[in-house]
Scaffold this motif. Structure first.
Motif, PDB file in Angstrom:
ATOM      1  N   TYR A 243      -3.351  -1.249 -12.610  1.00 42.95           N
ATOM      2  CA  TYR A 243      -3.804   0.126 -12.373  1.00 42.95           C
ATOM      3  C   TYR A 243      -3.877   0.386 -10.870  1.00 42.95           C
ATOM      4  N   PHE A 244      -3.460   1.574 -10.441  1.00 38.27           N
ATOM      5  CA  PHE A 244      -3.462   1.859  -9.006  1.00 38.27           C
ATOM      6  C   PHE A 244      -3.789   3.327  -8.746  1.00 38.27           C
ATOM      7  N   TYR A 245      -4.237   3.586  -7.498  1.00 38.94           N
ATOM      8  CA  TYR A 245      -4.706   4.902  -7.096  1.00 38.94           C
ATOM      9  C   TYR A 245      -3.690   5.581  -6.167  1.00 38.94           C
TER      10      TYR A 245
ATOM     11  N   ILE B 125      -5.837   7.677 -11.835  1.00 42.95           N
ATOM     12  CA  ILE B 125      -5.282   6.329 -11.967  1.00 42.95           C
ATOM     13  C   ILE B 125      -3.980   6.369 -12.765  1.00 42.95           C
ATOM     14  N   LYS B 126      -3.001   5.588 -12.293  1.00 45.35           N
ATOM     15  CA  LYS B 126      -1.781   5.361 -13.049  1.00 45.35           C
ATOM     16  C   LYS B 126      -1.618   3.864 -13.267  1.00 45.35           C
ATOM     17  N   LYS B 127      -0.690   3.479 -14.110  1.00 46.61           N
ATOM     18  CA  LYS B 127      -0.526   2.060 -14.428  1.00 46.61           C
ATOM     19  C   LYS B 127       0.950   1.723 -14.583  1.00 46.61           C
ATOM     20  N   ILE B 128       1.265   0.435 -14.371  1.00 47.23           N
ATOM     21  CA  ILE B 128       2.609  -0.065 -14.602  1.00 47.23           C
ATOM     22  C   ILE B 128       2.548  -1.337 -15.436  1.00 47.23           C
TER      23      ILE B 128
ATOM     24  N   GLN C  63       0.829  -1.194   0.000  1.00 47.43           N
ATOM     25  CA  GLN C  63       0.000   0.000   0.000  1.00 47.43           C
ATOM     26  C   GLN C  63       0.874   1.258   0.000  1.00 47.43           C
ATOM     27  N   HIS C  64       1.902   1.265   0.849  1.00 47.52           N
ATOM     28  CA  HIS C  64       2.845   2.379   0.917  1.00 47.52           C
ATOM     29  C   HIS C  64       3.598   2.526  -0.402  1.00 47.52           C
ATOM     30  N   PHE C  65       4.037   1.420  -0.960  1.00 47.70           N
ATOM     31  CA  PHE C  65       4.816   1.436  -2.189  1.00 47.70           C
ATOM     32  C   PHE C  65       4.032   2.058  -3.338  1.00 47.70           C
ATOM     33  N   PHE C  66       2.785   1.610  -3.537  1.00 49.67           N
ATOM     34  CA  PHE C  66       2.015   2.108  -4.677  1.00 49.67           C
ATOM     35  C   PHE C  66       1.574   3.560  -4.482  1.00 49.67           C
ATOM     36  N   SER C  67       1.386   3.968  -3.246  1.00 52.52           N
ATOM     37  CA  SER C  67       1.103   5.373  -2.995  1.00 52.52           C
ATOM     38  C   SER C  67       2.325   6.224  -3.359  1.00 52.52           C
ATOM     39  N   ALA C  68       3.505   5.774  -2.951  1.00 49.43           N
ATOM     40  CA  ALA C  68       4.737   6.489  -3.291  1.00 49.43           C
ATOM     41  C   ALA C  68       4.988   6.467  -4.794  1.00 49.43           C
TER      42      ALA C  68
ATOM     43  N   ASN D 130      -3.985   6.448  -3.083  1.00 43.24           N
ATOM     44  CA  ASN D 130      -3.903   5.922  -1.719  1.00 43.24           C
ATOM     45  C   ASN D 130      -3.215   4.565  -1.645  1.00 43.24           C
ATOM     46  N   GLY D 131      -2.748   4.057  -2.770  1.00 44.95           N
ATOM     47  CA  GLY D 131      -2.039   2.786  -2.784  1.00 44.95           C
ATOM     48  C   GLY D 131      -2.902   1.586  -3.098  1.00 44.95           C
ATOM     49  N   SER D 132      -4.187   1.786  -3.305  1.00 44.72           N
ATOM     50  CA  SER D 132      -5.058   0.662  -3.661  1.00 44.72           C
ATOM     51  C   SER D 132      -4.882   0.323  -5.132  1.00 44.72           C
ATOM     52  N   VAL D 133      -5.065  -0.941  -5.458  1.00 44.41           N
ATOM     53  CA  VAL D 133      -4.877  -1.433  -6.816  1.00 44.41           C
ATOM     54  C   VAL D 133      -6.228  -1.827  -7.403  1.00 44.41           C
ATOM     55  N   TYR D 134      -6.502  -1.345  -8.597  1.00 43.12           N
ATOM     56  CA  TYR D 134      -7.798  -1.591  -9.222  1.00 43.12           C
ATOM     57  C   TYR D 134      -7.949  -3.055  -9.632  1.00 43.12           C
ATOM     58  N   ASN D 135      -6.902  -3.647 -10.179  1.00 39.58           N
ATOM     59  CA  ASN D 135      -6.961  -5.031 -10.662  1.00 39.58           C
ATOM     60  C   ASN D 135      -5.831  -5.860 -10.061  1.00 39.58           C
TER      61      ASN D 135
END
Length: 409
Positions: free
Chosen positions: A372-374, A320-323, A223-228, A376-381
């Protein structure tokens, strides 16, 4: 002076936008169209909940994002819907069906293996970390255990919230267990459900200790990682991203196991004690664990060149961003040491260079790109990724809600 005033106005506008919330509202009725007052309305993975009024109406204020809304009323089947909040109010109605299971129809049979099944569930659901030792299930009697002797699989479900008191982090977690399954032959565990968090009452001293532990649980988490990652503050937050290159034999083996065992599940793969574990963000609270092959003859090469977020992260829209990537991301968190219990219990720490001894390391495998992620660090998929290492070690006992705000932010 005008420049200073202009800057202050811009800052004020930014604060207003950052705090803006949108109304999600609706009504909850039975199949005959009668309103259902007192129905619980929960935002899964958050500390947000309400109940319907005497006309079956509810209203929640939410920031832009993707949410699972769960509604539950005693005597009715719990149901959930996914909703995306943008910049306009959203109306979301529910129709509840009465539960087919009536108390008069239930025959309780004593099961001599229930305690064993319960311990298995606790191990692979709550976890074995230090925080897990301070968790207590308050109503485990609501759990239904079903063991298939031929397939050697244990299935656990609940029609009501499982109440977990986490005295390490100061949360009461209400978790509706949609399905938990453990396969004793393949050592695969899968679980899916909907959690909601509440703060436990406590003294000022207890709250200070909980705040410290919550911060420790959040720091270095996925959660911290994707928020950062969203905010492009990876290095400032203490993360380093390298790339791990595995040979094709291992990749094909992992893919074949996943395709054979997961099937159509929206699944997350977690590492369990004594197994090779994959994991994905907890936003869906779904998990699958795949055992490590006994004899893996492949090799892996670690490229220590730091991966720049500019090449890894791409904008999808404002929210939303994506990797997307090849091989495996080797995520190093430098600001905390790994737990001594990680090596002791998991039995197979992540391979690392000597200078990274006792450093928290997690691996991200991409299976269904992109992810895809937001903010706050949550991941859509979450099915798009599989985790190994430290993120897979920490489970429900080490989770914080998605609306958790770290100190100083």
């Amino acid at each position: 002076m005008k420049s200073l005033l202009f800057f202050i106005l811009l800052l004020a506008c930014y604060v207003v936008q950052a705090q803006q919330t949108i109304t999600l509202s609706g009504t909850i009725k039975d199949k005959n169209g009668e309103p259902l007052p007192g129905t619980g309305v929960y935002v899964s993975d958050y500390k947000i909940a309400t109940s319907t009024d005497d006309k079956g109406r509810y209203a929640l204020r939410l920031k832009a994002g993707n949410y699972n809304i769960l509604v539950q009323l005693l005597g009715f089947k719990a149901t959930n819907k996914n909703v995306v909040i943008n910049n306009q109010p959203v109306n979301l109605n529910f129709t509840l069906e009465q539960s087919e299971t009536q108390l008069s129809d239930v025959t309780i049979k004593p099961d001599p293996n229930r305690l064993h099944y319960l311990n298995t569930f606790k191990t692979y659901f709550i976890g074995l970390t230090e925080n897990a030792q301070k968790c207590k299930m308050l109503n485990s009697e609501i759990l239904r255990f079903d063991y298939d002797n031929e397939k050697r699989t244990l299935t656990v479900q609940s029609d009501e919230f499982l109440i977990i008191e986490n005295k390490a982090l100061g949360y009461k977690i209400k978790y509706l267990v949609k399905e938990f399954q453990y396969d004793y032959k393949t050592r695969i565990v899968y679980y899916e459900g909907y959690p909601n968090y509440e703060d436990l009452p406590g003294t000022d001293n207890q709250k200070k200790k909980w705040a410290i532990r919550r911060s420790e649980a959040y720091n270095g988490s996925s959660q911290h990682f994707f928020s950062a990652l969203f905010n492009n503050t990876i290095k400032e937050e203490g993360f380093i991203i390298n790339k791990l290159i595995r040979n094709q034999v291992q990749e094909n083996l992992a893919d074949s196991i996943i395709q054979a065992q997961v099937g159509g599940f929206t699944s997350t793969l977690l590492t369990l004690p004594g197994t090779h574990q994959f994991g994905s963000p907890k936003t869906t609270n779904t998990a699958v664990t795949v055992s490590k092959p006994k004899q893996s003859k492949g090799f892996a090469a670690l490229n220590r060149a730091e991966i720049l977020t500019d090449t890894l992260v791409h904008r999808y829209n404002d929210q939303i961003k994506k990797i997307d990537f090849t091989n495996v991301l080797y995520v190093i968190y430098t600001k905390e040491r790994e737990s001594s219990g990680f090596k002791a219990r998991i039995g197979m720490p992540v391979n690392r260079p000597s200078e990274l001894n006792n450093t928290q390391i997690s691996l991200i495998n991409m299976t269904s790109p992109p992810a895809y992620f937001y903010k706050n660090g949550s991941v859509y998929n979450p099915r798009a990724m599989l985790y190994e290492g430290y993120w897979a070690w920490e489970k429900i006992a080490d989770s914080v809600p998605m609306d958790y705000i770290p100190p100083g932010k």
